[in-house]
Design a protein around this motif. Structure first.
Motif, PDB file in Angstrom:
ATOM      1  N   GLY A 225      23.594  44.118  74.179  1.00 13.19           N
ATOM      2  CA  GLY A 225      23.263  44.691  75.472  1.00 13.19           C
ATOM      3  C   GLY A 225      23.757  46.107  75.684  1.00 13.19           C
ATOM      4  N   CYS A 226      24.473  46.665  74.731  1.00 15.80           N
ATOM      5  CA  CYS A 226      24.984  48.028  74.869  1.00 15.80           C
ATOM      6  C   CYS A 226      23.816  49.013  74.881  1.00 15.80           C
ATOM      7  CB  CYS A 226      25.929  48.354  73.717  1.00 15.80           C
ATOM      8  SG  CYS A 226      26.512  50.078  73.703  1.00 15.80           S
ATOM      9  N   PRO A 227      23.721  49.898  75.887  1.00 16.80           N
ATOM     10  CA  PRO A 227      22.624  50.870  75.921  1.00 16.80           C
ATOM     11  C   PRO A 227      22.798  51.934  74.842  1.00 16.80           C
ATOM     12  CG  PRO A 227      24.127  51.239  77.757  1.00 16.80           C
ATOM     13  CD  PRO A 227      24.577  49.978  77.091  1.00 16.80           C
ATOM     14  N   LEU A 228      21.746  52.164  74.069  1.00 13.56           N
ATOM     15  CA  LEU A 228      21.792  53.140  72.978  1.00 13.56           C
ATOM     16  C   LEU A 228      21.094  54.440  73.330  1.00 13.56           C
ATOM     17  CD1 LEU A 228      21.050  50.764  69.954  1.00 13.56           C
ATOM     18  CD2 LEU A 228      23.268  51.401  70.948  1.00 13.56           C
ATOM     19  N   GLY A 229      20.027  54.370  74.102  1.00 18.18           N
ATOM     20  CA  GLY A 229      19.335  55.588  74.461  1.00 18.18           C
ATOM     21  C   GLY A 229      17.977  55.334  75.060  1.00 18.18           C
ATOM     22  N   ILE A 230      17.263  56.444  75.351  1.00 16.64           N
ATOM     23  CA  ILE A 230      15.977  56.371  76.036  1.00 16.64           C
ATOM     24  C   ILE A 230      14.980  57.304  75.357  1.00 16.64           C
ATOM     25  CG2 ILE A 230      14.770  56.631  78.237  1.00 16.64           C
ATOM     26  CD1 ILE A 230      17.607  56.550  79.558  1.00 16.64           C
ATOM     27  N   ILE A 231      13.786  56.795  75.089  1.00 21.75           N
ATOM     28  CA  ILE A 231      12.651  57.644  74.745  1.00 21.75           C
ATOM     29  C   ILE A 231      11.867  57.827  76.037  1.00 21.75           C
ATOM     30  CG2 ILE A 231      10.539  57.877  73.389  1.00 21.75           C
ATOM     31  CD1 ILE A 231      11.779  56.070  71.290  1.00 21.75           C
ATOM     32  N   HIS A 232      11.875  59.039  76.586  1.00 19.95           N
ATOM     33  CA  HIS A 232      11.252  59.277  77.879  1.00 19.95           C
ATOM     34  C   HIS A 232       9.733  59.370  77.737  1.00 19.95           C
ATOM     35  CE1 HIS A 232      15.068  60.051  79.972  1.00 19.95           C
ATOM     36  NE2 HIS A 232      15.455  60.606  78.833  1.00 19.95           N
TER      37      HIS A 232
ATOM     38  N   THR B 249      17.087  60.761  75.135  1.00 22.82           N
ATOM     39  CA  THR B 249      18.448  60.805  75.659  1.00 22.82           C
ATOM     40  C   THR B 249      19.293  59.818  74.870  1.00 22.82           C
ATOM     41  OG1 THR B 249      17.775  61.421  77.897  1.00 22.82           O
ATOM     42  CG2 THR B 249      19.934  60.396  77.652  1.00 22.82           C
ATOM     43  N   ALA B 250      20.348  60.303  74.232  1.00 18.18           N
ATOM     44  CA  ALA B 250      21.235  59.438  73.458  1.00 18.18           C
ATOM     45  C   ALA B 250      22.405  58.988  74.322  1.00 18.18           C
ATOM     46  CB  ALA B 250      21.744  60.170  72.230  1.00 18.18           C
ATOM     47  N   LEU B 251      22.645  57.698  74.351  1.00 23.41           N
ATOM     48  CA  LEU B 251      23.788  57.133  75.051  1.00 23.41           C
ATOM     49  C   LEU B 251      24.818  56.561  74.096  1.00 23.41           C
ATOM     50  CD1 LEU B 251      21.753  55.265  77.819  1.00 23.41           C
ATOM     51  CD2 LEU B 251      22.833  57.521  77.980  1.00 23.41           C
ATOM     52  N   ASP B 252      24.456  56.498  72.820  1.00 27.44           N
ATOM     53  CA  ASP B 252      25.323  55.975  71.765  1.00 27.44           C
ATOM     54  C   ASP B 252      24.867  56.598  70.455  1.00 27.44           C
ATOM     55  OD1 ASP B 252      26.068  53.965  69.541  1.00 27.44           O
ATOM     56  OD2 ASP B 252      27.153  53.130  71.264  1.00 27.44           O
ATOM     57  N   GLU B 253      25.796  56.923  69.582  1.00 23.37           N
ATOM     58  CA  GLU B 253      25.453  57.579  68.318  1.00 23.37           C
ATOM     59  C   GLU B 253      24.551  56.733  67.436  1.00 23.37           C
ATOM     60  OE1 GLU B 253      26.046  60.696  67.082  1.00 23.37           O
ATOM     61  OE2 GLU B 253      26.562  61.039  69.184  1.00 23.37           O
ATOM     62  N   ARG B 254      24.566  55.422  67.647  1.00 28.95           N
ATOM     63  CA  ARG B 254      23.716  54.545  66.845  1.00 28.95           C
ATOM     64  C   ARG B 254      22.233  54.801  67.077  1.00 28.95           C
ATOM     65  NH1 ARG B 254      26.321  48.882  68.498  1.00 28.95           N
ATOM     66  NH2 ARG B 254      26.746  50.102  70.392  1.00 28.95           N
ATOM     67  N   LEU B 255      21.898  55.476  68.177  1.00 27.62           N
ATOM     68  CA  LEU B 255      20.488  55.747  68.472  1.00 27.62           C
ATOM     69  C   LEU B 255      19.833  56.555  67.356  1.00 27.62           C
ATOM     70  CD1 LEU B 255      18.186  55.588  70.648  1.00 27.62           C
ATOM     71  CD2 LEU B 255      18.880  57.917  71.272  1.00 27.62           C
ATOM     72  N   TRP B 256      20.591  57.470  66.730  1.00 31.07           N
ATOM     73  CA  TRP B 256      19.991  58.374  65.739  1.00 31.07           C
ATOM     74  C   TRP B 256      19.585  57.650  64.466  1.00 31.07           C
ATOM     75  CZ3 TRP B 256      18.567  61.701  68.825  1.00 31.07           C
ATOM     76  CH2 TRP B 256      19.398  62.225  69.813  1.00 31.07           C
ATOM     77  N   GLN B 257      19.982  56.397  64.320  1.00 32.12           N
ATOM     78  CA  GLN B 257      19.501  55.578  63.211  1.00 32.12           C
ATOM     79  C   GLN B 257      18.155  54.932  63.521  1.00 32.12           C
ATOM     80  OE1 GLN B 257      22.568  52.729  62.219  1.00 32.12           O
ATOM     81  NE2 GLN B 257      24.197  54.238  62.472  1.00 32.12           N
TER      82      GLN B 257
ATOM     83  N   THR C 114       9.075  56.170  64.504  1.00 33.41           N
ATOM     84  CA  THR C 114      10.493  55.858  64.644  1.00 33.41           C
ATOM     85  C   THR C 114      11.166  55.816  63.275  1.00 33.41           C
ATOM     86  OG1 THR C 114      10.165  53.463  64.508  1.00 33.41           O
ATOM     87  CG2 THR C 114       9.967  54.468  66.689  1.00 33.41           C
ATOM     88  N   ALA C 115      12.481  55.774  63.285  1.00 31.07           N
ATOM     89  CA  ALA C 115      13.250  55.692  62.046  1.00 31.07           C
ATOM     90  C   ALA C 115      13.502  54.242  61.638  1.00 31.07           C
ATOM     91  CB  ALA C 115      14.576  56.429  62.202  1.00 31.07           C
ATOM     92  N   VAL C 116      12.971  53.323  62.385  1.00 34.33           N
ATOM     93  CA  VAL C 116      13.204  51.904  62.158  1.00 34.33           C
ATOM     94  C   VAL C 116      11.868  51.181  62.232  1.00 34.33           C
ATOM     95  CG1 VAL C 116      13.564  51.361  64.603  1.00 34.33           C
ATOM     96  CG2 VAL C 116      14.705  49.986  62.873  1.00 34.33           C
ATOM     97  N   ARG C 117      11.808  50.024  61.602  1.00 38.61           N
ATOM     98  CA  ARG C 117      10.601  49.214  61.674  1.00 38.61           C
ATOM     99  C   ARG C 117      10.726  48.176  62.791  1.00 38.61           C
ATOM    100  NH1 ARG C 117      10.135  47.798  55.196  1.00 38.61           N
ATOM    101  NH2 ARG C 117       9.626  49.898  54.477  1.00 38.61           N
TER     102      ARG C 117
ATOM    103  N   ARG D 182      10.401  44.375  73.013  1.00 40.02           N
ATOM    104  CA  ARG D 182      10.159  44.245  71.581  1.00 40.02           C
ATOM    105  C   ARG D 182      11.487  44.409  70.852  1.00 40.02           C
ATOM    106  NH1 ARG D 182       6.043  42.787  73.297  1.00 40.02           N
ATOM    107  NH2 ARG D 182       3.899  43.157  72.569  1.00 40.02           N
ATOM    108  N   LEU D 183      11.575  43.827  69.654  1.00 47.07           N
ATOM    109  CA  LEU D 183      12.760  43.960  68.816  1.00 47.07           C
ATOM    110  C   LEU D 183      12.430  44.787  67.587  1.00 47.07           C
ATOM    111  CD1 LEU D 183      13.787  41.591  70.615  1.00 47.07           C
ATOM    112  CD2 LEU D 183      14.872  40.669  68.560  1.00 47.07           C
ATOM    113  N   ASP D 184      13.438  45.517  67.105  1.00 47.90           N
ATOM    114  CA  ASP D 184      13.274  46.178  65.813  1.00 47.90           C
ATOM    115  C   ASP D 184      13.875  45.296  64.720  1.00 47.90           C
ATOM    116  OD1 ASP D 184      16.083  46.645  65.643  1.00 47.90           O
ATOM    117  OD2 ASP D 184      15.901  48.599  66.602  1.00 47.90           O
ATOM    118  N   GLU D 185      13.850  45.778  63.496  1.00 46.60           N
ATOM    119  CA  GLU D 185      14.271  44.971  62.352  1.00 46.60           C
ATOM    120  C   GLU D 185      15.755  44.628  62.361  1.00 46.60           C
ATOM    121  OE1 GLU D 185      14.212  47.162  58.561  1.00 46.60           O
ATOM    122  OE2 GLU D 185      13.820  48.967  59.750  1.00 46.60           O
ATOM    123  N   TYR D 186      16.545  45.332  63.200  1.00 49.21           N
ATOM    124  CA  TYR D 186      17.976  45.051  63.296  1.00 49.21           C
ATOM    125  C   TYR D 186      18.313  44.194  64.507  1.00 49.21           C
ATOM    126  CZ  TYR D 186      18.025  48.899  59.968  1.00 49.21           C
ATOM    127  OH  TYR D 186      17.780  49.709  58.879  1.00 49.21           O
ATOM    128  N   GLY D 187      17.309  43.806  65.281  1.00 48.05           N
ATOM    129  CA  GLY D 187      17.550  42.983  66.448  1.00 48.05           C
ATOM    130  C   GLY D 187      17.822  43.748  67.718  1.00 48.05           C
TER     131      GLY D 187
END
Length: 304
Positions: free
Chosen positions: A256-263, A7-15, A294-297, A234-239
């Motif tokens: 703290g902005c919600p980006l999305g959910i992996i169900h 579920t995407a709550l912000d377009e930044r999730l797709w990164q 994931t698309a991020v480390r 946990r944090l990803d490489e972008y914090g």
């Protein structure tokens, strides 16, 4: 394998996520899985089934085996910069480290002459200091430890410095649970999951500023979870913050902005990044352990 639900709550999730990546079940049939930790030197994952007091190991292409049949109802784990496993044990009410030669070293089992409650989650900072949370979940019943009275005045967040000195750094939380350090180690994130057993409790993640000498400033609520409680962090490489909850893994920007959910099919208890490229998310969720690319480390070892 199954299709990943996002579920995407912000377009930044797709990164950050790969919706086409399959959702894999690595192991199932457990009572309550927790404490995933990935060993890059051996390319394997370990986790605990707390009620069964077992530690499990998953190795790619080989599968799952019981690594320890008497694991002291261990909960959270981490790998320190030297590649050693650090574990929170409910049954012994201690934080321990397993040396490279197999020896077991007790890092902390008491504070001010009184036994700890039941250490829950743990991280190791770049200076070797060990930070851990100490709620009472492991002494409330015999299911995840041993029912016992608390000897502490509350549930605190502690730091054991490299010399072995243990200090209560945060005393203001009801049930501190998962914790994580920001990429520059200037913020300590701590989940308060007290709403799990108290209708008046909390379900939020608090951000505490850290000074040069590891002094902790006044915390502020950064994230409030809508369903269930926050557990592992946990944090990803972008914090960005990845938080395990009743809905799965919820992802938040550093502000703290919600980006999305992996169900997930079940309540997620904890999580970690791993794999040879550190781009695979491992999730311990109730009776099962799951994995998804994931698309991020994941964040590298912290450094000041």
């Amino acid at each position: 394998m199954s299709q990943q639900r996002v579920t995407a709550l912000d377009e930044r999730l797709w990164q950050l996520v790969l919706p086409s990546s399959p959702f894999e079940t690595l192991s199932t049939g457990h009572l309550w899985t927790e404490g995933p930790a990935y060993f890059p030197t051996g390319d394997f994952l370990i986790w605990s089934d707390i009620p069964r007091s077992r530690m499990y190991q998953w190795i790619p292409d080989l599968g799952v085996r019981v690594l320890d049949h008497a694991a002291n109802n261990c909960n959270g784990h981490t790998i320190d910069p030297k590649g050693r496993l650090v574990a929170c044990e409910h049954l012994t009410r201690s934080v321990v480290r397993f040396e490279l030669d197999g020896r077991r070293t007790v890092i902390a089992d008491a504070f001010e002459g009184r036994r700890l409650n039941s250490p829950n989650d743990v991280i190791v900072a770049s200076d070797g200091g060990v930070w851990f949370t100490d709620p009472t979940y492991g002494i409330m019943t015999d299911y995840e430890g041993k029912r016992s009275p608390s000897e502490q005045e509350g549930c605190f967040v502690y730091r054991a410095d490299p010399s072995g000195k243990v200090e209560a750094k945060i005393r203001s939380m009801l049930k501190p649970n998962g914790l994580a350090l920001s990429l520059d180690e200037r913020i300590l994130y701590v989940a308060d999951s007290s709403a799990s057993h108290d209708a008046a409790g909390y379900r939020h993640v608090v951000a505490f500023p850290l000074g040069d000498d590891w002094q902790v400033g006044e915390g502020r609520v950064l994230i409030t979870i809508e369903e269930g409680v926050p557990d592992g962090l946990r944090l990803d490489e972008y914090g960005d913050l990845w938080v395990s909850t009743a809905r799965g893994v919820e992802i938040f920007a550093p502000d703290g902005c919600p980006l999305g959910i992996i169900h997930t099919p079940e309540t997620a208890a904890n999580l970690c990044f791993g794999g040879p490229k550190n781009n695979r998310l491992f999730i311990t969720a109730s009776t099962s352990v799951y994995a998804v690319y994931t698309a991020v480390r994941g964040a590298a070892c912290p450094a000041r």
